[in-house]
Write a protein that holds these residues in place. Structure first.
Motif, PDB file in Angstrom:
ATOM      1  N   TYR A 120      -7.724  16.456  36.484  1.00  0.00           N
ATOM      2  CA  TYR A 120      -7.748  17.908  36.661  1.00  0.00           C
ATOM      3  C   TYR A 120      -7.244  18.292  38.043  1.00  0.00           C
ATOM      4  O   TYR A 120      -6.521  19.291  38.203  1.00  0.00           O
ATOM      5  N   ILE A 149      -3.335  18.019  38.088  1.00  0.00           N
ATOM      6  CA  ILE A 149      -2.726  19.039  37.234  1.00  0.00           C
ATOM      7  C   ILE A 149      -2.920  20.433  37.825  1.00  0.00           C
ATOM      8  O   ILE A 149      -2.017  21.277  37.792  1.00  0.00           O
ATOM      9  N   GLU A 150      -4.094  20.688  38.389  1.00  0.00           N
ATOM     10  CA  GLU A 150      -4.343  22.000  38.986  1.00  0.00           C
ATOM     11  C   GLU A 150      -3.406  22.243  40.172  1.00  0.00           C
ATOM     12  O   GLU A 150      -2.931  23.368  40.386  1.00  0.00           O
ATOM     13  N   VAL A 162      -0.134  23.315  38.697  1.00  0.00           N
ATOM     14  CA  VAL A 162      -0.204  24.712  38.242  1.00  0.00           C
ATOM     15  C   VAL A 162      -0.105  25.666  39.420  1.00  0.00           C
ATOM     16  O   VAL A 162       0.593  26.688  39.368  1.00  0.00           O
ATOM     17  N   ASP A 163      -0.790  25.335  40.494  1.00  0.00           N
ATOM     18  CA  ASP A 163      -0.789  26.207  41.667  1.00  0.00           C
ATOM     19  C   ASP A 163       0.585  26.229  42.339  1.00  0.00           C
ATOM     20  O   ASP A 163       1.064  27.282  42.763  1.00  0.00           O
ATOM     21  N   ILE A 171      -6.519  30.106  35.762  1.00  0.00           N
ATOM     22  CA  ILE A 171      -5.983  28.804  36.181  1.00  0.00           C
ATOM     23  C   ILE A 171      -6.672  27.661  35.445  1.00  0.00           C
ATOM     24  O   ILE A 171      -6.052  26.640  35.151  1.00  0.00           O
ATOM     25  N   THR A 206      -4.582  25.027  33.371  1.00  0.00           N
ATOM     26  CA  THR A 206      -4.712  23.619  33.745  1.00  0.00           C
ATOM     27  C   THR A 206      -5.137  22.773  32.552  1.00  0.00           C
ATOM     28  O   THR A 206      -4.595  21.686  32.317  1.00  0.00           O
ATOM     29  N   LYS A 237      -2.881  19.926  30.969  1.00  0.00           N
ATOM     30  CA  LYS A 237      -3.471  18.579  30.941  1.00  0.00           C
ATOM     31  C   LYS A 237      -3.353  17.962  29.545  1.00  0.00           C
ATOM     32  O   LYS A 237      -3.086  16.777  29.379  1.00  0.00           O
TER      33      LYS A 237
END
Length: 778
Positions: free
Chosen positions: A96, A99-100, A103-104, A206, A210, A214
């Motif tokens: 996580y 992947i986060e 995304v950010d 988010i 995420t 994922k």
């Protein structure tokens, strides 16, 4: 040919005939297969036209051995990991946290769609400028906004309220609003084609993005024993797929590099802390030496103590090394005891000359890194993490024990060296006590200087490793999108549609045939009763009209009845009494066409200059009169059977001008007791008298399953034509006719199949399918 070979040949022939029959059965409905295929292909085209295209991108990376780049020139930092656990690396890649970060970086909480009349497709970016004015952490729920590009303005509509906001001059910054983004655009000749189009901007939390990313990223190993990983991602945008995979690779690489640099950073921090302490101690020693010499006027030692001093110097060097080791072990022990909130890594190879302690420290650092990586992928409550923490505690205890044991060793060595040094000191007892004092102070200074230089070297080595840390992965292949969409697949879709277009009609035809209990063709009759011959198959006509009013008729129906009349002659017994032949026409139930067949069979026989008498013996439901336009109650057979004074010749009718040899006796008035009339002997008398004057007597009898009339007079027949009707007669009804034949209740029985379709006909599909007939031109 042997009997076995003949049997195999016959079996093969039967199978071939069966296959041909089945194929012909379905080819009759070729138009349904063609229609089904066309409809299915049209449906496939519509599906492909209005289904969003999904594209896939893939990238390949190689996981590098983390030992490389962590070893100092003096082998100070050994990260003992020779094997790479790709499963752990995959879990880290899909964690996580990683992947986060992707995304950010890519701002994937905001998505763009091109809205069409039917199909809405995701796109990588908008054709105009958009700036998000809220942070990802402030997006708590899903929201969507429709952006219509008008000729002179943007019209933005939040889908949750459906209240539109118009922004003139394609600029949202000059109008007050509460939208989470700003828009701007400068139309030109190149981009005016976007005017009139509609786009949708969608915001998502988010956490949701995420989680979706994922689950969407697929990571797999390329072969057993390989260090290569393949990353894949699919969406409606090729560019988005490539951006996501390339960013994921960058984030993972940076995370691995940071892990490699942790030991170097920790070592630098440790040495920097020790520098301050050693510098203060050296300053204090230098000032002490200066003050002591100035106070006591000490410069050199006496030459007469040169030998003793040289021996003592050698002993001092050993003592110096021992004390140095005591200080280093004590420093390591203090570091181990001191809590560190940032990291639990220990400085490695700081100069302790004990392989056991150095090995334990290296193992301790290795377990710390392994535990930290496992926490990232599995969490702190994972059983393996708890197990590693316990092992770390045990290892720390072992380090303490080893340091204590090593300290005791050093203390014992120091005591021994001190005693030895005292022995040498007695040899130079003449040296002033003050000179001894300055020597002790000088020795302390040398110890501190040596330690300072040693730590300075280690700090430079750690700094070099930090600066030249190698990547944790090697990019074998950056993200590449395939040429065409993976879904929907045009070739597979059209193929499946075509196959479905064939299967559906096949299934319907097969199911209808499976559920249909009526006979269709001669094969059905043969299968149910193969012992009784089939003397004719009559083609299906639109209406049961008489077709032999003209003997010159050469239509398909007329030829069928001519063939039937010829086949009937073959089953009639051969007699030399020159009497007429009696042919019964019967059926199982009404509606199978026995009256229609008996009338036309009699006309077919009459057309070849034979004297024929047609008798309507179905006294309960007469039908012959309907075909020759006669009154139903016209005197006929029932009148003759009932009235002994009535002459059957008085009931003769000439129904057809062109058939002078054809006569008919109608059934007459319907009597209340037909069975009694048929068995009173007068019907037998009629048949015997008619046989003297006619070549053929055709008797239209009652259905066999409804009444017993036919069986009561069946012994008078020379042949019995048993009518069945395609798509009308139930198959189980043929079992009744089979019993009648096998029991002898019906004499010399033969089947005639009425109303056979052209495709089901065994004979007429070939004989008359090519417009063959009398008078036709070859």
């Amino acid at each position: 040919m042997s009997q076995m070979e003949e049997s195999n040949y016959q079996k093969s022939a039967d199978q071939g005939e069966f296959i041909k029959t089945e194929i012909r059965k379905y080819l009759r409905y070729w138009y349904w297969f063609a229609l089904g295929s066309v409809v299915a292909l049209i449906g496939a085209f519509i599906y492909l036209r209005y289904t969003p295209k999904v594209y896939s991108a893939s990238a390949k990376i190689k996981i590098l051995n983390k030992t490389k780049g962590l070893e100092l020139p003096s082998s100070a930092f050994i990260f003992n990991r020779s094997n790479i656990n790709l499963e752990n690396e995959i879990e880290i890649l899909k964690s996580y946290r990683i992947i986060e970060n992707v995304v950010d970086r890519l701002d994937l909480t905001m998505r763009y769609f091109d809205e069409g009349n039917v199909l809405t497709t995701e796109i990588n970016h908008l054709p105009f400028n958009i700036l998000k004015t809220i942070s990802n952490d402030s997006i708590y729920s899903w929201s969507s906004y429709r952006i219509e590009v008008k000729p002179q303005a943007f019209e933005v509509t939040p889908l949750s309220t459906e209240k539109s906001i118009v922004f003139p001059n394609f600029d949202t910054t000059k109008t007050k609003h509460n939208l989470p983004f700003e828009l701007s655009w400068t139309p030109s000749a190149d981009n005016k084609s976007f005017i009139g189009k509609t786009y949708i901007v969608q915001f998502a939390p988010i956490a949701s993005v995420t989680g979706g990313l994922k689950g969407g990223v697929t990571i797999s190993m390329l072969g057993k024993g390989s260090d290569l990983l393949q990353l894949s991602y699919t969406s409606q945008s090729k560019a988005k797929n490539e951006r996501i995979l390339n960013t994921l690779i960058d984030v993972f690489n940076e995370d691995g590099i940071n892990d490699r640099q942790d030991i170097s950073r920790r070592t630098i921090d440790f040495i920097d802390e020790r520098f301050n302490l050693i510098e203060r101690e050296l300053d204090s020693i230098e000032l002490g030496i200066k003050d002591y010499k100035e106070k006591n006027n000490l410069i050199t030692l006496e030459s007469d103590a040169e030998l003793g001093i040289s021996q003592r110097t050698l002993s001092d060097e050993e003592l110096f090394e021992t004390e140095n080791q005591l200080i280093l072990s004590d420093l390591l022990k203090k570091t181990l005891e001191k809590p560190n909130p940032n990291s639990e890594l220990l400085p490695a190879n700081i100069g302790v000359n004990n392989s056991s302690i150095n090995g334990l420290v290296n193992n301790y650092n290795t377990l710390v890194l392994e535990r930290d990586n496992l926490i990232v992928s599995a969490g702190e409550n994972n059983p393996n993490v708890v197990l590693l923490n316990n092992r770390l505690q045990d290892l720390k205890s072992n380090i303490f024990s080893s340091i204590d044991s090593y300290g005791k060793q050093l203390e014992a060595s120091k005591a021994q060296l001190t005693r030895k040094n005292r022995k040498f000191a007695s040899q130079v007892y003449s040296l002033p006590g003050k000179e001894k004092k300055i020597t002790d102070i000088t020795r302390q200074r040398e110890i501190k200087q040596t330690l300072y230089l040693f730590l300075l070297q280690k700090r430079e080595e750690a700094a070099i490793n930090l600066a030249i840390t190698e990547p944790s992965i090697k990019v074998v292949e950056y993200a590449i999108s395939g040429g065409g969409p993976i879904s929907p697949n045009s070739r597979s879709t059209y193929l499946m549609a075509f196959v479905l277009g064939l299967i559906v009609p096949f299934g319907v035809i097969y199911a209808s045939a499976l559920l249909d209990t009526k006979i269709k063709s001669r094969e059905d009759v043969i299968q149910l009763n193969s012992k009784v011959p089939i003397v004719g198959e009559l083609p299906k006509v639109k209406s049961e009209q008489l077709i032999f009013s003209n003997p010159e008729d050469n239509s398909t129906q007329s030829e069928a009845f001519r063939i039937l009349s010829s086949n009937v002659n073959y089953i009639l017994p051969v007699k030399n009494d020159n009497k007429g032949k009696v042919i019964y026409c019967t059926s199982t139930i009404k509606g199978e066409g026995k009256t229609y067949v008996s009338l036309n069979l009699s006309l077919a026989l009459s057309s070849i200059n034979k004297k024929v008498l047609l008798i309507g013996a179905d006294l309960r439901n007469p039908q012959i009169h309907t075909h020759i336009d006669q009154d139903k109650h016209k005197p006929g057979l029932s009148n003759y059977l009932h009235d002994i004074n009535y002459n059957w010749k008085d009931a003769l009718i000439r129904g057809f001008e062109k058939h002078p040899n054809h006569h008919i006796i109608l059934s007459g008035s319907i009597p209340p007791n037909p069975a009694h009339l048929l068995t009173n002997g007068r019907f037998t008398k009629l048949i015997e008298e008619a046989k003297e004057e006619y070549d053929y007597i055709i008797v239209d009898t009652a259905p066999t399953i409804l009444v017993t009339d036919t069986m009561l007079i069946s012994q008078l027949a020379d042949a019995t034509i048993y009518l069945t009707r395609a798509n009308y007669t139930e198959k189980n009804l043929l079992k009744f006719s089979k019993d009648l034949s096998e029991s002898g209740k019906l004499k010399n029985m033969a089947y005639v199949i009425n109303s056979v379709g052209l495709g089901n006909s065994y004979g007429y599909g070939y004989n008359y399918g090519y417009n063959y007939g009398y008078g036709s031109k070859e």
